[in-house]
Scaffold this active site. Structure first.
Site, PDB file in Angstrom:
ATOM      1  CD  GLU A 172      -2.077   2.405  -3.218  1.00 24.32           C
ATOM      2  OE1 GLU A 172      -3.289   2.692  -3.702  1.00 24.32           O
ATOM      3  OE2 GLU A 172      -1.493   2.457  -2.214  1.00 24.32           O
ATOM      4  CG  ASP A 225      -1.883   1.150   1.366  1.00 21.20           C
ATOM      5  OD1 ASP A 225      -2.683   1.314   0.350  1.00 21.20           O
ATOM      6  OD2 ASP A 225      -1.809   1.955   2.334  1.00 21.20           O
TER       7      ASP A 225
END
Length: 662
Positions: free
Chosen positions: A373, A338
């Site tokens: 990401e 993330d």
């Protein structure tokens, strides 16, 4: 009287060796570290760790056993301008904790103080760590090791995927055991999924503001203890710990040939900003664990109040050890990071950052699937295409391009082709392969595929932020009616685009990622930021699933696995037979056609044998196929239909696949 011997500075965390427990804690700036032991009556015993080796504090508890609850109190300067926020009145968890005894409530005693220390003691309400020593019989389990070229990722939430499944026993729904149930595994196999990517299962807590509103952090990105399996998704069956239940699920999925990737959060901690709770890193060594400004304030490059300083050697080691733990202890096959730009910050992003180098050199981790990401909200945070070899990346430019092509009609043909070809403009360099592009139309954050075709505006009022949260740039198209209620003509257009988007996703070069529920027609009623909705809004409703759409998606995945141009994971080159770009007359696209703007009719010939015919206009059209006889194949035509075609008559917003008849 309980005493500690000096023990060893390694390994990090609390480890039972059969006769006692070794405790270690990193803190470069502490003046004293107290180990706090808790008995069954919550009585606390404080013992200073007797030894320090460099910046590692350590001690050994003879006779200590698994199940022992513990925490730390760390003393040192409270000088926010210098980055120090030590406060021995706050009980702290071990960053390496394998289990905690409770979640965290919104209690004021957890505050460490902003400009002055808070003297309220937090031990009564703070979570305690639990010493874990669980043997497990993997019964010869082996990682499926799916080649990247064959990988089809399915992004899912443990609870959302299983909570309403009618064939899973009620006491197992919403749990790791639900993932392992034959009904769930058979569904994934039938769909053709090779790789299950789970939203965070690391131990997370709910932000105080959500608790005040009676909401929870459903997605789980507010991680407190990244080594600990979150008990929220455990069934609670007697004698089965959350760790064992997750291991059972991974083993069952592996036996079915399905990989498991974990979405992990190392960009920020659950301590949030300066007004957040002091639970771990802030009180252990704030200046080492976090990126700080010259005034000692948190450099918030994540939007979550703080940013972990992963270039600090011990903090980097903490991350590496954590990844190894998940691979060793739970046989995890890979990780999705993330806000992955934080991994390479020092503080600017560097694709040669120490953490990247360490991952590439690690014998255990270098063979895992690594997905980033590729952005955060800090300066220079958008880094799509810039991660090192060995990483794949979520491709938001692919997402936006395909939405624009099918739903807005304003994408130049050249851009469509680039992104259909694994975004070669972004990834075809430094020995990276097409699989580096994680193609997606939707993901957990944003509209579901159904909502993308039903809502032009977000509808997030129930999130408690007056509809300010969530993106306003959705590139969606409701086809003239906002919401799920619409006439048959609108629904026909929606369904055509739904299938066109799925076909484009699953037949593009690169690695496709399907959001769980998109193959069902799952809707979140226009909520494009359902991070705090742990309810039927986000749980998949298996009873109302669009079974025709599910079958269509499964057939597409099967088709993908047959086409060499899509699964060989090598770049397409002119004349290699992998791809030909054709116009509506079946001829090679001319330079003029590429340049004339938003061309909406084309044919893509893959591996000579398969033909993807696209009509993205608002009108029906007639397209002449290349020389030869072509047969429409499932799922675009029943398998018994074998009439050869030389001309394809396509409805508006449709795509079709044919194969050449020899």
């Amino acid at each position: 009287m309980t005493t500690l011997t000096s023990g060893s500075p390694t390994p990090m965390g609390a480890h039972f060796d059969g006769v006692g427990i070794n405790f270690t804690l990193f803190s470069a700036h502490a003046e004293q570290v107290e180990l706090c032991l808790f008995d069954d009556n919550n009585q606390e015993l404080r013992i200073p760790l007797p030894a320090r080796s460099g910046d590692i504090w350590h001690g050994y508890l003879p006779g200590g056993k698994p199940g022992q609850r513990y925490g730390y109190r760390v003393s040192g300067p409270f000088n926010p301008q210098q980055g120090h926020r030590f406060n021995p009145h706050k009980l702290l968890i071990d960053p390496y904790a394998r289990a905690l005894d409770r979640k965290v409530g919104d209690d004021p005693s957890l505050q460490g103080g902003v400009s002055q220390p808070d003297y309220r003691d937090s031990a009564a309400v703070a979570p305690k760590c639990i010493v874990v020593h669980e043997e497990y019989d993997w019964q010869g389990d082996r990682r499926p090791t799916i080649p990247w070229g064959n990988t089809v990722i399915y992004e899912a939430h443990v609870r959302g995927l299983t909570q309403l499944h009618p064939d899973i026993p009620a006491d197992l729904r919403g749990t790791y055991a639900g993932l392992a149930h034959p009904a769930m595994i058979q569904y994934l196999q039938k769909l053709g999924i090779t790789t299950l990517e789970l939203l965070p299962v690391q131990f997370h807590i709910d932000e105080p503001r959500l608790q005040k509103m009676g909401l929870s952090n459903y997605w789980g990105y507010n991680v407190l203890a990244p080594y600990a399996v979150d008990p929220d998704y455990a069934s609670g069956r007697e004698g089965i710990s959350p760790l064992r239940e997750l291991r059972d699920a991974v083993k069952a999925l592996h036996q079915a040939g399905i990989e498991v990737i974990l979405d992990v959060v190392f960009n920020h901690s659950a301590e949030l900003d300066v007004f957040g709770p002091t639970l771990c890193q802030r009180g252990i060594d704030n200046a080492s664990y976090y990126w700080l400004t010259s005034e000692g304030e948190y450099d918030n490059m994540t939007g979550c109040g703080n940013t972990l300083r992963l270039s600090q050697p011990y903090v980097m080691q903490w991350v590496l050890d954590c990844l190894r733990y998940w691979v060793d202890s739970c046989h995890i096959d890979g990780f999705r990071f993330d806000l992955g730009t934080v991994l390479g910050r020092s503080p600017a992003f560097d694709q040669h950052a120490p953490l990247f180098a360490a991952l590439a050199a690690d014998k255990q981790l270098c063979n895992c699937k690594m997905i980033a990401e590729p952005w955060d909200i800090g300066l220079g945070g958008y880094q799509l295409g810039n991660f090192p070899t060995g990483f794949s990346e979520w491709n938001d430019q692919y997402r936006d391009a395909m939405r624009r092509f099918w739903l807005r009609g304003d994408l130049p043909l050249g851009q469509f082709a680039q992104h259909f070809a694994a975004s070669s403009n972004l990834f075809k360099h430094r020995e990276r392969l097409p699989s580096a592009s994680i193609n997606q139309i939707t993901a957990h954050d944003g509209f579901t595929l159904q909502d993308l075709l039903c809502f032009n505006q977000k509808h997030n009022q129930i999130n408690g932020e007056e509809n300010r949260d969530g993106s306003d740039n959705n590139l969606s198209n409701n086809f003239g009616s906002e919401g799920l209620v619409a006439d048959d003509a609108i629904w026909q257009r929606r369904k055509a685009c739904q299938r066109a988007l799925l076909t484009t996703l699953l037949l593009s070069q690169g690695t496709p990622m399907l959001l769980a529920g998109d193959e069902h027609g799952h809707s979140q009623q226009g909520n494009n930021n359902a991070y705090c909705q742990n309810n039927i809004l986000t749980w998949l409703d298996w009873g109302s699933a669009d079974r025709e759409l599910t079958a269509f998606t499964a057939e597409l995945i099967r088709l993908r696995q047959q086409i060499p141009a899509l699964i060989q994971d090598s770049w397409w080159e002119d004349g290699d037979g992998n791809v030909q770009w054709l116009d509506s007359q079946g001829e090679a696209l001319s330079d003029g056609a590429w340049e004339q703007g938003c061309q909406k009719q084309l044919q893509i010939r893959l591996s000579q044998r398969w033909l993807v015919v696209i009509n993205a206009t608002d009108q029906a059209c007639e397209m002449h196929l290349p020389v030869g006889e072509w047969v429409v194949i499932p799922p675009f035509e029943p398998s018994e239909h074998t009439e050869p075609l030389t001309v394809w008559n396509g409805s508006a917003h449709t795509v079709c696949v044919l194969t050449q008849k020899f």
